[in-house]
Design a protein around this motif. Structure first.
Motif, short mmCIF file in Angstrom:
data_model
loop_
_atom_site.label_atom_id
_atom_site.label_comp_id
_atom_site.label_asym_id
_atom_site.label_seq_id
_atom_site.Cartn_x
_atom_site.Cartn_y
_atom_site.Cartn_z
N PHE A 139 0.83 -1.20 0.00
CA PHE A 139 0.00 0.00 0.00
C PHE A 139 0.86 1.25 0.00
CE2 PHE A 139 -2.78 -3.25 1.63
CZ PHE A 139 -3.99 -2.95 1.02
N VAL A 140 0.42 2.23 -0.77
CA VAL A 140 1.08 3.53 -0.81
C VAL A 140 0.03 4.59 -0.56
CG1 VAL A 140 2.38 5.19 -2.20
CG2 VAL A 140 2.81 2.73 -2.48
N GLY A 141 0.30 5.44 0.41
CA GLY A 141 -0.57 6.58 0.68
C GLY A 141 0.07 7.83 0.10
N LEU A 142 -0.66 8.53 -0.75
CA LEU A 142 -0.16 9.74 -1.39
C LEU A 142 -0.94 10.93 -0.84
CD1 LEU A 142 1.80 10.49 -3.80
CD2 LEU A 142 -0.28 10.71 -5.14
N GLU A 143 -0.23 11.91 -0.31
CA GLU A 143 -0.86 13.09 0.28
C GLU A 143 -0.06 14.32 -0.10
OE1 GLU A 143 -3.08 15.71 1.79
OE2 GLU A 143 -3.77 13.65 2.09
N ILE A 144 -0.74 15.37 -0.55
CA ILE A 144 -0.07 16.60 -0.95
C ILE A 144 0.26 17.50 0.25
CG2 ILE A 144 -2.16 17.93 -1.40
CD1 ILE A 144 -0.68 19.05 -3.90
N SER A 145 -0.53 17.39 1.31
CA SER A 145 -0.35 18.23 2.49
C SER A 145 0.67 17.63 3.46
CB SER A 145 -1.68 18.42 3.22
OG SER A 145 -1.48 19.00 4.49
N GLU A 146 1.77 18.32 3.66
CA GLU A 146 2.78 17.84 4.61
C GLU A 146 2.21 17.72 6.01
OE1 GLU A 146 6.45 20.04 4.48
OE2 GLU A 146 6.44 20.06 2.29
N ASP A 147 1.36 18.68 6.42
CA ASP A 147 0.77 18.65 7.75
C ASP A 147 -0.06 17.38 7.97
OD1 ASP A 147 1.90 21.10 8.31
OD2 ASP A 147 0.09 22.24 7.84
N GLN A 148 -0.85 17.02 6.97
CA GLN A 148 -1.67 15.80 7.09
C GLN A 148 -0.79 14.55 7.11
OE1 GLN A 148 -4.93 15.44 7.62
NE2 GLN A 148 -5.26 17.63 7.64
N ASN A 191 5.88 4.02 15.57
CA ASN A 191 6.98 3.05 15.52
C ASN A 191 6.53 1.64 15.19
OD1 ASN A 191 8.96 4.99 16.11
ND2 ASN A 191 8.48 4.84 18.30
N LYS A 192 5.36 1.48 14.58
CA LYS A 192 4.91 0.16 14.13
C LYS A 192 5.71 -0.23 12.88
CE LYS A 192 0.21 0.85 15.67
NZ LYS A 192 -1.15 1.16 15.28
N ASN A 193 6.02 -1.50 12.77
CA ASN A 193 6.68 -2.00 11.58
C ASN A 193 5.61 -2.52 10.63
OD1 ASN A 193 8.46 -2.96 9.69
ND2 ASN A 193 8.93 -4.82 10.84
N ILE A 194 5.33 -1.76 9.58
CA ILE A 194 4.36 -2.17 8.57
C ILE A 194 5.11 -2.20 7.23
CG2 ILE A 194 2.09 -1.73 7.54
CD1 ILE A 194 1.41 -0.03 9.98
N PRO A 195 5.72 -3.33 6.90
CA PRO A 195 6.59 -3.39 5.73
C PRO A 195 5.89 -3.24 4.39
CG PRO A 195 6.32 -5.58 6.68
CD PRO A 195 5.65 -4.59 7.61
N ASN A 196 4.57 -3.38 4.37
CA ASN A 196 3.83 -3.26 3.12
C ASN A 196 3.15 -1.89 2.99
OD1 ASN A 196 2.02 -3.97 5.24
ND2 ASN A 196 0.51 -4.70 3.76
N LEU A 197 3.69 -0.88 3.66
CA LEU A 197 3.11 0.46 3.62
C LEU A 197 4.19 1.51 3.38
CD1 LEU A 197 0.76 2.48 4.07
CD2 LEU A 197 1.30 2.39 6.50
N ALA A 198 3.90 2.41 2.47
CA ALA A 198 4.77 3.57 2.22
C ALA A 198 3.89 4.80 2.14
CB ALA A 198 5.55 3.40 0.93
N LEU A 199 4.37 5.91 2.69
CA LEU A 199 3.65 7.18 2.63
C LEU A 199 4.50 8.17 1.85
CD1 LEU A 199 2.43 7.36 6.33
CD2 LEU A 199 1.13 6.58 4.33
N ILE A 200 3.86 8.87 0.92
CA ILE A 200 4.58 9.80 0.05
C ILE A 200 3.88 11.14 0.05
CG2 ILE A 200 5.31 10.28 -2.32
CD1 ILE A 200 5.33 7.28 -2.81
#
Length: 93
Positions: free
Chosen positions: A33-42, A52-61
């Motif tokens: 899963f990839v979460g894409l968000e334009i707002s740095e604050d959000q 500090n959870k280890n969720i290896p199938n998640l990236a946030l951009i």
């Protein structure tokens, strides 16, 4: 290559504080899963929820959705847009 596997990649546009994408990643370990968000604050709020959870199938951009072709090419198999408790998704073939 980022995830180190050949699992499908699902993208959420407008991740916001991350509730949807974090829960999806935790519930579906065989999907990246990839979460894409334009707002740095959000996006900061989403990162804080990881706590500090280890969720290896998640990236946030932090990026503009207009750039998804440049970022991902044809790697995305499903796109989610979650607004006001309505989940719209498109499975790309």
């Amino acid at each position: 290559a980022f995830f180190g596997n050949n699992n499908p990649i699902h993208l959420e546009l407008g991740t916001g504080r991350g509730d949807f994408i974090i829960n999806m990643a935790l519930s579906n370990p065989k999907i990246n899963f990839v979460g894409l968000e334009i707002s740095e604050d959000q996006l900061v709020k989403a990162v804080q929820k990881l706590n500090n959870k280890n969720i290896p199938n998640l990236a946030l951009i932090c990026a503009d959705a207009h750039d998804i072709d440049l970022i991902f090419g044809r790697e995305i198999s499903t796109i989610y847009l979650v607004r006001f408790h309505l989940i719209v998704f498109r499975h790309l073939s």
